[in-house]
Design a protein around this motif. Structure first.
Motif, mmCIF file in Angstrom:
data_model
loop_
_atom_site.group_PDB
_atom_site.id
_atom_site.type_symbol
_atom_site.label_atom_id
_atom_site.label_comp_id
_atom_site.label_asym_id
_atom_site.label_seq_id
_atom_site.Cartn_x
_atom_site.Cartn_y
_atom_site.Cartn_z
ATOM 1 N N GLN A 170 65.621 -9.395 16.563
ATOM 2 C CA GLN A 170 66.445 -10.421 15.931
ATOM 3 C C GLN A 170 66.487 -10.114 14.435
ATOM 4 O O GLN A 170 65.767 -9.240 13.975
ATOM 5 N N THR B 109 69.273 -15.249 15.811
ATOM 6 C CA THR B 109 69.542 -14.504 17.048
ATOM 7 C C THR B 109 70.889 -14.931 17.593
ATOM 8 O O THR B 109 71.348 -16.047 17.392
ATOM 9 N N CYS C 270 65.635 -6.193 10.777
ATOM 10 C CA CYS C 270 66.289 -6.360 12.069
ATOM 11 C C CYS C 270 65.526 -5.595 13.121
ATOM 12 O O CYS C 270 64.773 -4.672 12.827
ATOM 13 N N SER D 269 71.454 -20.614 7.830
ATOM 14 C CA SER D 269 70.570 -20.037 8.845
ATOM 15 C C SER D 269 71.207 -20.065 10.231
ATOM 16 O O SER D 269 70.641 -20.574 11.185
ATOM 17 N N TYR E 111 60.762 -2.906 14.187
ATOM 18 C CA TYR E 111 61.821 -3.148 13.200
ATOM 19 C C TYR E 111 62.657 -1.891 13.073
ATOM 20 O O TYR E 111 62.119 -0.789 12.965
ATOM 21 N N TRP F 146 62.854 -12.866 5.388
ATOM 22 C CA TRP F 146 61.485 -13.019 4.928
ATOM 23 C C TRP F 146 61.466 -13.420 3.466
ATOM 24 O O TRP F 146 62.315 -12.982 2.693
ATOM 25 N N CYS G 209 63.259 -17.506 8.486
ATOM 26 C CA CYS G 209 64.031 -17.880 9.660
ATOM 27 C C CYS G 209 64.406 -16.643 10.450
ATOM 28 O O CYS G 209 64.484 -15.548 9.891
ATOM 29 N N SER G 210 64.582 -16.847 11.717
ATOM 30 C CA SER G 210 65.013 -15.759 12.590
ATOM 31 C C SER G 210 66.379 -16.108 13.136
ATOM 32 O O SER G 210 66.605 -17.223 13.604
ATOM 33 N N SER H 64 55.190 -14.626 7.435
ATOM 34 C CA SER H 64 56.057 -14.853 8.583
ATOM 35 C C SER H 64 57.468 -15.105 8.061
ATOM 36 O O SER H 64 57.644 -15.565 6.934
ATOM 37 N N PRO H 65 58.440 -14.782 8.875
ATOM 38 C CA PRO H 65 59.816 -14.927 8.392
ATOM 39 C C PRO H 65 60.188 -16.376 8.111
ATOM 40 O O PRO H 65 59.683 -17.293 8.760
ATOM 41 N N ASP I 173 65.445 -11.170 10.959
ATOM 42 C CA ASP I 173 64.463 -12.039 10.321
ATOM 43 C C ASP I 173 64.704 -12.057 8.827
ATOM 44 O O ASP I 173 64.934 -11.007 8.221
#
Lengths: 427, 787
Positions: A177, A193, A174, A229, A159, A181, A190-191, A187-188, A179
């Motif tokens: 990608q 990219t 970042c 997103s 990161y 959180w 959404c990611s 876990s994120p 993320d």
């Protein structure tokens, strides 16, 4: 015999109470006060000179880090608190009024890449080279207690930056990608990219809080929308953008610090060309932060100086440097619009006045009136050559001066070449 | 006939060439290929997308019924004669017919031409003759119009016609791009709602940060007290007391007792109270009426008696006050002094009033009037006299009673027969300081003095009292200063009193040593000699000086009180001097000193002028100046340009003058410039040359925001300083553009800051932001202060 005497109404000259100001009768007849322009010009000249005389912006140096300061964060609720992360993984919390470190914690192995505070000011997040995101409490542990993070997230990739949402319990990191959180989850959510390059910094928009901006290594700036997103738009510049900062008063304006010595202010809606290009630095610009009023911003550069730019001007109004300050990596403008903090390579955090010649402390009303008057005069006569000369004069270190001169010559040459080409084409 | 080249064949034909070629050929006349002219194509044209899966299938499905139908509906004359003999003529004829019919604009009917019967009508024997023409659905449908049994098919066909083919899904990248573009457009549209706010802020004259201003106001006491607890012992004590009396702490409106009393007022009580009030009101009206009646009484004597009584009472009160509370007495004394000063300023009791003027006329003949006027003047003197001399006057009252008085009075009235209260020696029982008490009162009722004789008697009584009292005091002087502290205070008081007798001279030595303690801080300390000198030299000045000097005089007196009379001599002399000066002053005003001095000055000035004239007789400054000015003017004028070249006009020899006309041709006359600025000012030379030193401070070109020179000059011309503007204008002009409060955190702008109307603080982009001024004071939140 009638004797004529002067008769006056005592109400005109006697105070009602002792606290009243003595009334001084004035005659505003302009014939009695001639030469108003020359006299005001003289006052303006004096004010300008005094401003330069009193321009002593450096306030303090906070030393204690054992490696270069890599990132800083403001406390959202307390003006006197500031957090800093160093290149050896150490995070320090400082008290600015006492000018001392109030807490030190070894947050990461390797660099602390990013640090951000939660909007409520009770905790903060750090990311480091050890691929972890750590959540810390703002208050330290009791005596004898161990410094332990509230929460640690082990990531798969490195990161490089972190920023917290301004209103919700959501943060963004970042790296490979972007993320998003949730604070409660491992876990994120959404990611995001777009392309495959690594992203160096991510920032939430302080006004429209669902928008994010990020800078990637493939020379582009990408905007994201957290609610949809999805990435929104990408701008590709000539060189890499190191970081960006959103204007806290103008929702669609952001400024990016570029490697090509310039800063670019963009309007989010019209990304084809920047609104303003700010140039004065002579080396890569590493960090930028807006003043909370949104009228100015401060930028830190690899050329060992920091500069203050008005948002609507292409040139800086102020440059700060000291002999011992090395490459400035991070810079912050405090939330009361009064001070500037910068962290540099040589392990120090420096505290500057945002307004170099400002008098600190409480001002007597008369003093304030005089200050305002002087300010107004300087503004009024700013175009006069002598005043302009004095107001603009700054001392620069030799390397910066020479570099600036060289850059100017290069720019001139380029322009000349272009102009001649243009003429040639026309003819 | 050879078959048409493959590019002319229609698709079905090409497809059919393989397996069913023979059958196809059988279907045709003579089994031979013949070139089918396009115009004569009699097969339905089925061409579109034959090879493509769906269309092909559809067409094949349709193929057969159509063929059959064509067969059944063979009402065409040609079809009837299909088994007839062949012949080109026939065919040509048919073609001609068709051509004609097509000319008529009727829709052409193309029929399958079957030359020999066959059991199976294959879909493949559809002709290829309409190779280049598309088969259109309506054509197919038109043929099935009549039969109802094909309705379902028709419907299906219609449905098919309406449907469109599903396109291929986009690639992942493309779809992402579309989504991004849509999202970007949406969010940039949403964020554009801030535009108004941003523009407004950029244009704002002044911005005050933080934007959420705390509302200034008094917080309700309940709010303040909710989080408060008594901590210190004092607070706890107070709290316990409050609790004991059942004083409400949190909501301190009324105690239970008060509330009970409020509630408890019964009808009887109310009636009683009302009766009381009525009674009081009636009484008040009686008194008022009485007062009015009394006020209307015109008898001077009555009023005077009333006045005396009042003054006597006041005196008594003052005495009492003096005994009990010297401080208060002192303030009262000051009041009296003030009223005296007012009288002094008002200049009443002079010979200006109506009464006085009428008396003055009569004074020549009437002794009484004269007396009255004298008395009036004396009173004026007495009132306008400065206080300091009076204590001394009192002291020396016994020995130098007459000497004390203003000289003017003495002059006017050598035989003091009662007009001056100080001249009266009769002892009286009370009112020691009557004169002083009268002073402030008298100016207000100066009319009282009209009746001189009567007043005399009244005053006499008063003064007798006064004298008597003095005597008694002198006798009982020694016991007075027993209590030291009291004596001190009393002494201070006595010092300050103007008319009050301090006591006998004998008493003074006892108080002497204590004096410095009392007066240390009052003023600068002076030696006796200094005081003397002051007294002798600057008597007038001394008079103007307030208390301290007087006290010093006093102290000096007391200091030298050891040798009673000798020490008192100096002040006494001084006293007299002062009087003389005072009296002299009044004379001085009358003498015409000023005009004389003015004349003198004029003469002197004339002399001076003469002297200067003599001294500078040689040089004529004015002429010099005029000459200089002319020179400057000449230098400033543009010169004529002579274009004559050397040698021109000399060809005939030197010394010849070319004609004036020719000379004129080669002389360029300058255009006269604008008139000089000192054109109308004979005594001034204004240089119109550019000042290089000033130029260094001047602006060369019109700076950026301004468009014209005048604009810029106007902006410079209006001064902003307090020298030229009123305070308010100054403040307004110099108000800073951005105002921040020290120690306050400035939060980023939010929707609430931007639009005070929107009641619900909206997150995200849904809120419509109204264009309103930014620093609104609504939607308060507790402030965040620096810690």
């Amino acid at each position: 015999m009638r004797v004529k005497v002067l008769s006056r109404n005592p109400d005109d000259y006697i105070r009602e109470t002792k606290q009243d100001l003595q009334r001084v009768p004035r005659n505003y007849d302009p014939a009695l006060h001639p030469f108003e322009v020359p006299r005001e010009y003289m006052r303006a000249l004096n004010a300008t000179k005094l401003e330069r005389v009193f321009a002593k912006p450096f306030l303090a140096s906070l030393d204690g880090h054992r490696d270069g300061v890599n990132c800083m964060a403001k406390h959202p609720q307390s003006l006197s608190t500031v957090l800093s992360g160093a290149c050896d993984g150490e995070v320090k919390i400082w008290n600015l009024t006492k000018r001392e470190c109030i807490r030190t914690l070894q947050a990461h192995e390797g660099f602390v890449r990013g640090i951000c505070t939660r909007f409520c000011g009770t905790s903060f997040f750090t990311v480091g080279d050890d691929k972890t995101v750590k959540h810390w409490k703002m208050e330290g542990p009791g005596y004898g207690g161990e410094e332990e993070p509230l929460h640690t997230i082990l990531g798969k990739t490195l990161y490089t930056g972190i920023d917290h949402h301004w209103k919700e319990a959501v943060f963004a990191t970042c790296g490979h990608q972007v993320d998003i959180w949730d604070e409660q989850r491992n876990s994120p959510i959404c990611s995001l990219t777009w392309g495959v390059d690594s992203i160096s910094s991510v920032k939430f928009n302080p006004i429209e809080t669902h928008l994010l901006g990020s800078c990637a290594s493939d020379r582009n700036i990408v905007l994201y929308d957290m609610r949809q997103s999805t990435p929104l738009k990408k701008v590709i510049l000539d060189m890499r953008t190191n970081t960006l900062c959103w204007n806290p008063m103008e929702a669609f304006i952001f400024t990016s610090a570029n490697e090509d010595h310039n800063l670019y202010t963009f309007d989010m809606r019209f990304l084809e060309s920047p609104v303003m290009v700010h140039m004065d630095h002579v080396s890569a610009v590493l960090d930028v932060d807006y003043s909370p009023t949104g009228k100015e911003f401060v930028s830190a550069s690899f050329d060992k100086s920091i500069r203050i730019f008005p948002v609507d001007k292409g040139r800086s109004r102020e440059v700060y440097h000291t002999k011992r300050m090395q490459h400035v990596i991070t810079v912050k403008w405090t939330s009361d619009n009064k001070y500037i903090l910068c962290g540099s390579d040589e392990m120090n955090i420096r505290l500057w006045k945002a307004n170099a010649s400002e008098k600190l402390g409480v001002l007597v009303p008369r003093e304030r009136a005089a200050m305002n008057y002087n300010q107004k005069l300087k503004e009024k006569f700013q175009h006069h050559p002598q005043i302009k000369r004095i107001a603009r004069h700054r001392h620069l270190p030799k390397p910066i001066y020479n570099q600036a001169k060289e850059l100017r010559i290069m720019r001139e040459a380029r322009r000349r070449k272009y102009d001649s080409l243009f003429v040639f084409i026309l003819s | 006939m050879r078959p048409p080249p493959p590019w002319q064949q229609s698709e079905p034909a090409r497809a059919a060439r393989g397996g069913s070629a023979s059958r196809l050929c059988a279907g045709r006349k003579c089994g031979t290929w013949r070139p089918a002219p396009r115009s004569t194509c009699s097969y339905p044209r089925v061409q579109a997308g034959w090879g493509a899966g769906l269309d092909a299938r559809r067409s094949s499905f349709l193929g057969r019924p159509m063929a059959e139908e064509d067969l059944f509906r063979s009402d065409h004359p040609v079809s009837a004669s299909e088994d007839e003999g062949d012949g080109n003529e026939e065919r040509r004829h048919r073609q001609l017919l068709e051509a004609v019919s097509s000319l008529a604009g009727r829709k052409r009917r193309k029929l399958t031409e079957r030359t020999e019967a066959s059991l199976q009508v294959s879909e493949f024997n559809l002709s290829c003759e309409g190779a280049r023409e598309k088969l259109v659905l309506p054509e197919l449908l038109g043929s099935i119009r009549a039969s109802s049994s094909l309705g379902i098919v028709k419907k299906q066909l219609n449905r098919v016609k309406q449907k469109k083919s599903v396109e291929l899904p986009l690639s992942k990248e493309e779809s992402a791009r579309v989504v991004r573009e849509a999202a970007y457009n949406k969010s940039s549209k949403a964020i554009a709602k801030w535009e108004q706010v941003v523009l407004q802020n950029r244009r704002a004259e002044q911005l005050v940060f933080p934007l959420k201003q705390e509302q200034m106001g008094v917080a309700p006491i309940e709010e303040v007290l909710t989080g408060w607890k008594a901590r210190t012992p004092l607070e706890q004590e107070i709290f316990s007391l409050l609790h004991k009396t059942q004083q409400p702490v949190t909501d301190p409106l009324l105690t239970p007792l008060e509330e009970a009393s409020l509630r408890a007022m019964s009808l009887e009580e109310a009636q009683l109270r009302r009766a009381e009030l009525q009674k009081a009101r009636a009484l008040q009206s009686y008194y008022e009426a009485k007062a009015r009646r009394k006020k209307k009484i015109k008898s001077k004597k009555y009023h005077r008696v009333l006045q005396k009584g009042r003054s006597r009472r006041a005196l008594k009160e003052f005495e009492v006050l003096r005994k009990l509370d010297p401080e208060a007495a002192l303030t009262k004394l000051e009041e009296i002094e003030k009223s005296r000063i007012q009288e002094r300023m008002s200049l009443k009791h002079q010979n200006k009033g109506k009464w006085a003027r009428s008396r003055a006329i009569m004074a020549k003949y009437n002794l009484e009037d004269r007396k009255a006027i004298q008395e009036q003047l004396a009173r004026n003197k007495e009132l306008t006299q400065k206080m300091p001399m009076e204590p001394e006057g009192e002291e020396e009252g016994d020995m130098a009673g007459e000497g004390l008085l203003p000289d003017s009075i003495n002059e006017v009235q050598p035989s003091t027969d009662g007009a001056n209260p100080w001249m009266l020696g009769k002892p009286s029982s009370e009112a020691k300081d009557s004169g002083m008490q009268e002073d402030p009162k008298d100016p207000r009722d100066s009319v009282v003095q009209e009746d001189a004789g009567n007043e005399m008697s009244e005053e006499e009584i008063l003064l007798q009292d006064f004298e008597q009292r003095r005597c008694t005091q002198q006798q009982t002087g020694s016991p007075e200063p027993d209590g030291a502290g009291e004596a001190e205070e009393a002494h201070l008081f006595v010092e300050l009193l103007s008319n009050v007798q301090t006591g006998p001279g004998v008493e003074q030595p006892a108080q002497g040593p204590e004096e410095p303690l009392l007066f240390e801080q009052l003023g600068r300390r002076c030696t006796l000699e200094e005081i003397d000198a002051l007294g002798q030299e600057e008597g007038a000045e001394e008079q103007e000086r307030p208390w301290p000097t007087r006290t010093l005089q006093k102290s000096e007196e007391e200091g030298s009180a050891g040798d009673g009379h000798t020490a008192k001599k100096a002040p006494k002399q001084k006293m007299i001097n002062l009087q003389a000066v005072l009296a002299g002053e009044s004379h001085v005003i009358q003498c015409p000193a000023q005009p004389v001095s003015v004349q003198d000055e004029e003469e002197e000035a004339a002399d001076q002028r003469l002297v200067i004239k003599e001294a500078f007789a040689g040089d004529d400054v004015i002429a010099d100046f005029l000459r200089e000015k002319r020179k400057v003017e000449q230098a400033g004028k543009p010169q004529a340009i002579n274009l004559v070249l050397p040698g021109w006009g000399e060809w005939g020899g030197t010394g010849l003058q070319p004609s004036a006309r020719k000379r004129k041709r080669f002389l360029i006359k300058p255009v006269p410039g604008p008139p000089r600025r000192d054109h109308h000012l004979p005594h001034v030379i204004i240089s119109q040359q550019r000042n290089i030193l000033a130029a260094a401070h001047q602006v060369n070109e019109v700076p950026f925001p301004f468009e014209r020179r005048q604009q810029f000059e106007r902006s410079i011309r209006a001064p902003v300083g307090p020298t030229w503007n009123t305070q308010q204008a100054f403040q307004k002009l110099t108000a800073p553009r951005i105002l921040t409060q020290p120690g306050h955190i400035i939060q980023p702008i939010s929707a609430e800051d931007a639009s005070p109307q929107s009641t619900v603080p909206t997150r995200g982009g849904s809120a419509a932001l109204a264009p309103t001024p930014q620093h609104s004071r609504h939607h308060q939140r507790p402030h965040k202060k620096a810690r």
